[in-house]
Scaffold this motif. Structure first.
Motif, short mmCIF file in Angstrom:
data_model
loop_
_atom_site.label_atom_id
_atom_site.label_comp_id
_atom_site.label_asym_id
_atom_site.label_seq_id
_atom_site.Cartn_x
_atom_site.Cartn_y
_atom_site.Cartn_z
N HIS A 135 0.77 -1.24 0.00
CA HIS A 135 0.00 0.00 0.00
C HIS A 135 0.80 1.29 0.00
O HIS A 135 0.23 2.36 -0.13
N ASP A 136 2.10 1.21 0.16
CA ASP A 136 2.91 2.42 0.23
C ASP A 136 4.03 2.34 -0.81
O ASP A 136 5.08 1.73 -0.57
N PRO A 137 3.81 2.92 -1.99
CA PRO A 137 4.80 2.82 -3.06
C PRO A 137 6.19 3.31 -2.65
O PRO A 137 7.19 2.68 -3.00
N GLN A 138 6.28 4.40 -1.92
CA GLN A 138 7.58 4.92 -1.53
C GLN A 138 8.32 3.90 -0.66
O GLN A 138 9.51 3.64 -0.86
N TYR A 139 7.62 3.31 0.29
CA TYR A 139 8.23 2.29 1.16
C TYR A 139 8.66 1.09 0.32
O TYR A 139 9.77 0.59 0.46
N ALA A 140 7.76 0.62 -0.56
CA ALA A 140 8.05 -0.57 -1.36
C ALA A 140 9.27 -0.37 -2.25
O ALA A 140 10.15 -1.23 -2.30
N PHE A 141 9.33 0.76 -2.93
CA PHE A 141 10.46 1.00 -3.82
C PHE A 141 11.76 1.19 -3.06
O PHE A 141 12.82 0.81 -3.54
N GLN A 142 11.68 1.73 -1.86
CA GLN A 142 12.89 1.84 -1.03
C GLN A 142 13.39 0.45 -0.65
O GLN A 142 14.59 0.18 -0.68
N GLN A 143 12.47 -0.46 -0.31
CA GLN A 143 12.86 -1.82 0.03
C GLN A 143 13.48 -2.52 -1.18
O GLN A 143 14.48 -3.24 -1.04
N LEU A 144 12.90 -2.32 -2.36
CA LEU A 144 13.47 -2.93 -3.57
C LEU A 144 14.86 -2.38 -3.85
O LEU A 144 15.77 -3.14 -4.22
N GLN A 145 15.03 -1.10 -3.66
CA GLN A 145 16.34 -0.48 -3.87
C GLN A 145 17.35 -1.01 -2.85
O GLN A 145 18.49 -1.33 -3.20
N ASP A 146 16.94 -1.11 -1.60
CA ASP A 146 17.83 -1.65 -0.56
C ASP A 146 18.23 -3.09 -0.89
O ASP A 146 19.38 -3.48 -0.70
N ALA A 147 17.27 -3.86 -1.38
CA ALA A 147 17.55 -5.26 -1.73
C ALA A 147 18.59 -5.33 -2.84
O ALA A 147 19.49 -6.18 -2.80
N GLN A 148 18.49 -4.46 -3.82
CA GLN A 148 19.45 -4.44 -4.93
C GLN A 148 20.86 -4.13 -4.42
O GLN A 148 21.84 -4.63 -4.95
N ALA A 149 20.95 -3.30 -3.39
CA ALA A 149 22.25 -2.85 -2.88
C ALA A 149 22.92 -3.84 -1.94
O ALA A 149 24.07 -3.65 -1.57
N MET A 150 22.24 -4.92 -1.56
CA MET A 150 22.79 -5.86 -0.58
C MET A 150 23.84 -6.80 -1.15
O MET A 150 24.54 -7.47 -0.39
N GLY A 151 23.93 -6.90 -2.45
CA GLY A 151 24.94 -7.76 -3.04
C GLY A 151 24.57 -9.23 -3.10
O GLY A 151 25.42 -10.07 -3.38
N PRO A 166 22.74 -11.92 -5.18
CA PRO A 166 22.18 -12.06 -6.53
C PRO A 166 20.75 -12.60 -6.54
O PRO A 166 19.94 -12.17 -7.36
N THR A 167 20.42 -13.52 -5.64
CA THR A 167 19.06 -14.06 -5.58
C THR A 167 18.08 -12.98 -5.16
O THR A 167 17.01 -12.82 -5.77
N LEU A 168 18.44 -12.23 -4.14
CA LEU A 168 17.58 -11.15 -3.67
C LEU A 168 17.42 -10.08 -4.76
O LEU A 168 16.33 -9.57 -4.97
N ALA A 169 18.48 -9.79 -5.47
CA ALA A 169 18.41 -8.80 -6.56
C ALA A 169 17.46 -9.28 -7.65
O ALA A 169 16.68 -8.48 -8.20
N LEU A 170 17.48 -10.58 -7.98
CA LEU A 170 16.57 -11.12 -8.99
C LEU A 170 15.12 -11.02 -8.54
O LEU A 170 14.23 -10.69 -9.33
N ILE A 171 14.87 -11.31 -7.27
CA ILE A 171 13.49 -11.22 -6.74
C ILE A 171 13.02 -9.77 -6.77
O ILE A 171 11.90 -9.48 -7.18
N ALA A 172 13.88 -8.85 -6.34
CA ALA A 172 13.53 -7.42 -6.35
C ALA A 172 13.25 -6.96 -7.78
O ALA A 172 12.30 -6.21 -8.03
N ASP A 173 14.06 -7.42 -8.71
CA ASP A 173 13.85 -7.07 -10.12
C ASP A 173 12.52 -7.62 -10.63
O ASP A 173 11.79 -6.94 -11.35
N ALA A 174 12.21 -8.86 -10.26
CA ALA A 174 10.94 -9.46 -10.68
C ALA A 174 9.75 -8.68 -10.12
O ALA A 174 8.75 -8.46 -10.81
N LEU A 175 9.86 -8.25 -8.86
CA LEU A 175 8.78 -7.45 -8.27
C LEU A 175 8.63 -6.13 -9.02
O LEU A 175 7.51 -5.69 -9.31
N PHE A 176 9.74 -5.50 -9.36
CA PHE A 176 9.66 -4.23 -10.07
C PHE A 176 9.04 -4.43 -11.46
O PHE A 176 8.24 -3.62 -11.91
N ARG A 177 9.39 -5.54 -12.12
CA ARG A 177 8.79 -5.82 -13.43
C ARG A 177 7.28 -6.03 -13.33
O ARG A 177 6.54 -5.64 -14.23
#
Length: 101
Positions: free
Chosen positions: A58-74, A76-87
């Motif tokens: 329900h909170d786009p700003q929160y959700a996109f921040q979490q996806l961005q944080d996930a991408q920055a964790m290094g 690869p599996t988490l980055a793929l999941i975050a990418d799939a959610l963004f798609r």
């Protein structure tokens, strides 16, 4: 220990919750597939990060921040999941049907 006199109802009644959170839970804004969101949450928790499912829905700003944080964790599996959610979000915004994950 029991009270000898009843507590007035005004002191026992809980304050009414605002309607907005109930409405937020009833009408998701972001189109995350349930299974993918669960995988994202579990993977984030393996890195010591806790996410709010309600805020992810329900909170786009929160959700996109979490996806961005996930991408920055290094991770690869988490980055793929975050990418799939963004798609999924992009497909929803464009009106294109999203693929099942």
């Amino acid at each position: 220990m029991a009270y000898s006199t009843p507590i007035p109802p005004s002191r026992t009644a809980l304050p009414e919750a605002p309607e907005a959170p109930a409405l937020r839970r009833a009408h998701p804004v972001l189109p995350w597939p349930e299974e993918l969101l669960i995988r994202f949450s579990l993977c984030m928790s393996s890195h010591g990060m806790s996410i709010s499912r309600i805020d992810m829905l329900h909170d786009p700003q929160y959700a996109f921040q979490q996806l961005q944080d996930a991408q920055a964790m290094g991770d690869p599996t988490l980055a793929l999941i975050a990418d799939a959610l963004f798609r999924c979000f992009e497909a929803h915004q464009s009106g294109l049907p999203s693929r099942r994950h």
